[in-house]
Scaffold this motif. Structure first.
Motif: not given
Length: 353
Positions: A240-249
């Motif tokens: 979650a901490i790796k992929i969620v920020p990428e999806v939000v961006k």
């Protein structure tokens, strides 16, 4: 093309308030069926430090998932002609699970039951369910956006409802995370340049499909063939901490807005420390060192993790001024994001109307 805007919200927060000391007499086992010898006081303290959960809500025995979905829907529809609905979409993962019987009851669908409870006669109000893990309600919003932009719908009710307390293993430490609840949103079409601006969804099934699953109780002496909610918490945290920020961006880039334009970020309420780590990494992706105070409202400390219900409940509390120091005004840019079983992640950028 018309845009989708939120015109009504509702929620049902169960009345049974369950504090952490509720679990003081539980017998906990690990995944190998070995009883944990560490004191429950220490176990509870550690879990609270990790998740920040002090209380959670459990549903009253006489109610079920479809009941609270209906109660949240009724709030969202206040003053609205219910016969004018084109769709009713209900996100959940286990259907109606009765006390004393952990089997999922999925026929008829929860959406069909909600439509029945609302006494809607219109046969062209189409009712269907979405099992999509914790991101289910947000995916329902994304599907609604397609329906409205296509011109096939003008008014849709999107609901997230869950009773995780009835599918959690009382012998698994993770049972302390789960809670119950329901949230609903009424969405409609508009010609104004507001509402959903962009969205992104991804499903990582090759290596992450079974980070959340159903399995037997950790207690080797448990009688019966019941299946309970199980998760690989540490692996989910790393994912979650790796992929969620990428999806939000990615969703912000599609919208044309920058992170500095965002007034509030509404994340699925799964684990406060995990959400804080997601937020920190998101700002790091933008090379921003200082995170604005209050940018991420939280409810998990007193409501726990109610899966698909966390985001619509959070939105309803915000819209009704029930979260101190948090207000949303016309023109504000907000981001919704969620992560859960699948593993699925989605993010949506929204301009307040």
């Amino acid at each position: 093309m018309p845009n989708l805007i939120i015109t009504g919200t509702g929620s049902y927060i169960p009345k049974l308030k369950i504090p952490n000391d509720h679990f003081i007499e539980h017998q906990f086992y690990n995944a190998d069926g070995i009883k944990i010898t560490k004191s429950n006081v220490d176990i509870i303290e550690k879990l609270e430090n990790i998740t920040c959960i002090k209380n959670r809500r459990y549903l009253e025995h006489k109610l079920n998932t479809s009941d609270i979905a209906y109660l949240a829907a009724r709030q969202a529809l206040d003053g609205v002609d219910k016969e004018s609905l084109d769709y009713i979409i209900v996100a959940h993962n286990f259907g109606d699970v009765r006390v004393g019987n952990r089997r999922s009851d999925l026929v008829p669908t929860i959406a069909a039951r909600v439509k029945h409870k609302l006494r809607i006669e219109n046969p062209y109000t189409v009712a269907f369910d979405i099992p999509f893990g914790c991101p289910g309600w947000l995916q329902g919003m994304i599907i609604s956006n397609y329906l409205i932009r296509s011109g096939d719908a003008k008014k849709i009710l999107v609901i997230g409802a869950e009773t995780l307390s009835r599918v959690s293993d009382p012998h698994d430490i993770d049972c302390m995370i789960y809670s119950d609840g329901a949230g609903a949103t009424l969405v409609e079409s508009t010609d104004e340049n507001v509402g959903i601006l962009s969205h992104v969804t991804r499903s990582d099934t090759m290596n992450h499909a079974y980070l959340l699953k159903l399995d037997k109780s950790y207690n080797p002496d448990h009688d019966g063939n019941d299946l309970f909610m199980k998760m690989h918490g540490h692996e989910i945290y790393k994912y979650a901490i790796k992929i969620v920020p990428e999806v939000v961006k990615k969703s912000l880039e599609k919208s044309g807005f920058d992170l500095t334009d965002v007034k509030r970020i509404l994340l699925h309420q799964a684990n406060e420390k995990m959400d804080e780590a997601i937020l920190k990494r998101l700002f790091k992706l933008y090379k921003i060192n200082t995170i604005p105070e209050g940018v991420m409202p939280m409810t998990i400390s007193w409501l726990g993790n109610s899966s698909v219900a966390t985001l619509p409940t959070l939105l309803d509390l915000l819209q009704k001024g029930k979260l101190e120091n948090h207000r949303l005004e016309r023109g504000d840019i907000i981001v919704f994001a969620s992560v859960g079983a699948g593993m699925n992640i989605n993010s949506m950028v929204y301009r307040m109307s």
